[in-house]
Design an enzyme around this catalytic site. Structure first.
Site, PDB file in Angstrom:
ATOM      1  CB  SER A   1      36.677  43.649  42.405  1.00 52.47           C
ATOM      2  OG  SER A   1      36.455  44.588  43.434  1.00 52.47           O
ATOM      3  CE  LYS A   2      45.368  43.330  42.132  1.00 55.80           C
ATOM      4  NZ  LYS A   2      45.584  42.885  40.763  1.00 55.80           N
ATOM      5  NE  ARG A   3      36.121  49.795  43.771  1.00 59.16           N
ATOM      6  CZ  ARG A   3      35.044  50.024  44.506  1.00 59.16           C
ATOM      7  NH1 ARG A   3      35.107  50.795  45.563  1.00 59.16           N
ATOM      8  NH2 ARG A   3      33.885  49.483  44.194  1.00 59.16           N
TER       9      ARG A   3
ATOM     10  CB  ALA B   1      41.950  47.087  48.828  1.00 53.42           C
TER      11      ALA B   1
END
Length: 498
Positions: free
Chosen positions: A258-260, A263
């Site tokens: 996922s994006k999170r 990151a």
RNA sequence: GCCCCCAUCGUCUAGUGGCCCAGGACGUGGCCCUCUCAAGGCCAAAACACGAGUUCGAACCUCGUUGGGGGCACCA
């Protein structure tokens, strides 16, 4: 399928809406390998038809990432080619024209339904748990009537007229034939109301016009694959070889990153974005080797490949359709492997920026001497300053308690340092040839284990309990400084003993 | 909900009916080497998702189940 005597032309066609990630890089890599191996062309095409989603700098980052990996393209937006333009935003008219051709062949139709009505229909379908598809209202319209409304300026889109009866069989190179009922395929929009094409049309048109022989893309396209084949066949074009690659899963293997999560990875010194990797100390040789092996294998034991090796050995036949979990630990392993494979000069050059950004004043001549003794001790380039940074420090600050040898007193340790000093000070230079044997003999005479004796010296000379091999390190530090540090160590120990 | 894809050690994978009581690699544990740390070498634990069938014989073929993934936009 293309006849085998046709030239190989493959394309990497990213959308410049985000960053280049490992999955995209792997697709580009396979494209590149196939093209180079077969003497074909590797084409870069930017899929930026949706201007609203334009991300500044994304295209540049993408090209930079590919070049860093060593994947040079033969045709592309920056270098041109015979099938340009290579940016879809510059090909709007081409798509419109082709959509008209489909209408003329009764393979597409104008649709005047508003987005509001469509979303209402969709909601209704969701509620009744039936398949979510266009309800076909405008499909039934009289073409002449529809053309009049278009001429009158009524807002409209162009939809593909998917056959309602029968089924279609498409062939994926890794999975074989896939048969789908036509009624399960929607009447997808080809041209939006603002006149811009959608992926389904644009990509098919471009692949044909650019004479693409093999379409290698992610498996997220598998579900629209039958639609794409319908479109190609509606034009009467020859189909390329379709290769749908598996996707990359997160390290746990449960779902994609996922994006999170992407990151947060950076905190552990990892990233799925190619352009982050250089700064994290990874080298392109390792990246390319690592990602190639997630979905491709050569045999049952060979794991280390250079780009050139892979050009020679790659084959579509040995691709694996199952999804693969990203394993960063293995990435570290490959990075270490490829670092150890580098020449001294090369590694020196690559490691220099990391010493600088760690704040060291680097003497390149000394750095060159350090490389051979740190090469097998680093797994990423940014490990280099932590392993070898102390060579560029003028003074060293050992902890007194660390200066005391194992199972020894401060006094005994000081004495040991003193005799070491006496020996080393008599040598013309300190290096492995002049110092090793005398030091070992000395340790023996003192009834000390080599480990005890070298340990005390190590802390005094390097200021740390862990370092590259002691004598080699002393050779680089130089006799004068080594003696200074030993004296300093003796003083510290004596102070403690009193 | 509907459609599609996938399924071998924790992870990446080899394996296309007998060479497999399943091979390699990462990681893990142990040993060796050794001035510390590495690197290197050796050894070990660790998998054919489940259930039917086909066959003299199945990790490999078929069906089903389960699990996982992808897609269902006037995004790509």
């Amino acid at each position: 399928m293309k006849p085998s005597n046709q030239p190989i032309r493959v394309r990497f066609a990213p959308s410049p809406t985000g960053r280049l990630h490992l999955g995209g890089a792997r697709t580009a890599l396979y494209d590149y390998l196939l093209a180079r191996q077969m003497g074909g062309k590797f084409i870069l095409r930017i899929e930026d038809i949706d201007l609203k989603r334009f991300v500044p700098g994304a295209e540049e980052e993408l090209m930079q990432g590919l070049r860093w990996l060593g994947l040079e393209w033969d045709e592309g937006p920056d270098i041109g080619g015979s099938c340009g333009p290579y940016r879809q935003s510059e090909r709007k008219e081409i798509y419109l024209d082709h959509a008209q051709q489909l209408i003329a062949r009764d393979k597409a139709y104008y649709c005047f339904c508003t987005p509001e009505r469509l979303s209402k229909v969709r909601q209704e379908q969701q509620r009744s748990k039936s398949p979510q598809k266009y309800d076909g209202t405008c499909r039934k319209l009289d073409p002449v009537e529809a053309a009049k409304r278009v001429a009158a300026g009524e807002p409209h889109v162009i939809r593909f007229k998917t056959p309602k009866e029968g089924s279609i069989t498409v062939r994926d190179h890794l999975r074989g034939d896939i048969t789908v009922e036509n009624r399960s395929i929607d009447d997808y929009i080809l041209i939006r109301s603002d006149g811009f094409a959608l992926y389904h049309l644009a990509a098919m048109v471009d692949d044909h016009l650019m004479d693409i022989s093999h379409v290698i893309r992610g498996s997220e396209w598998l579900s629209t694959f039958p639609l794409h084949a319908h479109i190609v066949r509606a034009f009467g074009w020859q189909e390329p070889v379709w290769v749908h690659l598996s996707i990359f899963l997160k390290p746990s293997g449960k779902g994609k990153m996922s994006k999170r999560e992407s990151a947060e990875l950076i905190k552990d010194g990892y990233s799925i974005f190619v352009n982050d990797l250089e700064g994290l100390g990874y080298i392109p040789e390792a990246v390319v080797n690592w990602i190639a092996l997630m979905g491709w294998s050569y045999d049952d034991h060979t794991e280390m490949f250079s780009l050139d090796d892979m050009i020679e050995k790659f084959s579509l036949e040995r691709l694996n359709p199952a999804p693969a979990a990203i394993n960063f630990t293995k990435f570290d392993h490959f990075n270490g492997l490829h670092i150890r494979n580098l020449s001294t000069q090369d590694l020196c050059k690559r490691v220099l920026p990391f010493f600088k950004s760690a704040g060291y004043q680097v003497d390149e001549k000394i750095l060159l001497e350090i490389i051979p003794i740190i090469q097998q001790r680093i797994t990423t380039l940014d490990d280099a300053p932590v392993v070898g940074g102390f060579f560029f420090e003028d003074t060293v600050h050992p902890k007194t308690e660390e200066l005391i040898g194992a199972k020894m007193t401060a006094k005994e340790s000081a004495d040991a340092l003193q005799v070491a000093y006496d020996l080393l000070s008599k040598l013309p230079v300190i290096n492995i040839d002049t110092a090793e044997i005398p030091l070992r003999v000395l340790a023996d005479q003192l009834h000390l284990k080599a480990g005890q004796f070298f340990g005390i010296l190590r802390v005094a000379v390097t200021g740390r309990t862990v370092s590259p091999p002691l004598i080699e390190s002393m050779a680089i530090i130089g006799k004068e400084k080594v003696l200074e540090r030993i004296i300093y160590g003796i003083k510290m120990l004596e102070k403690m003993a009193t």
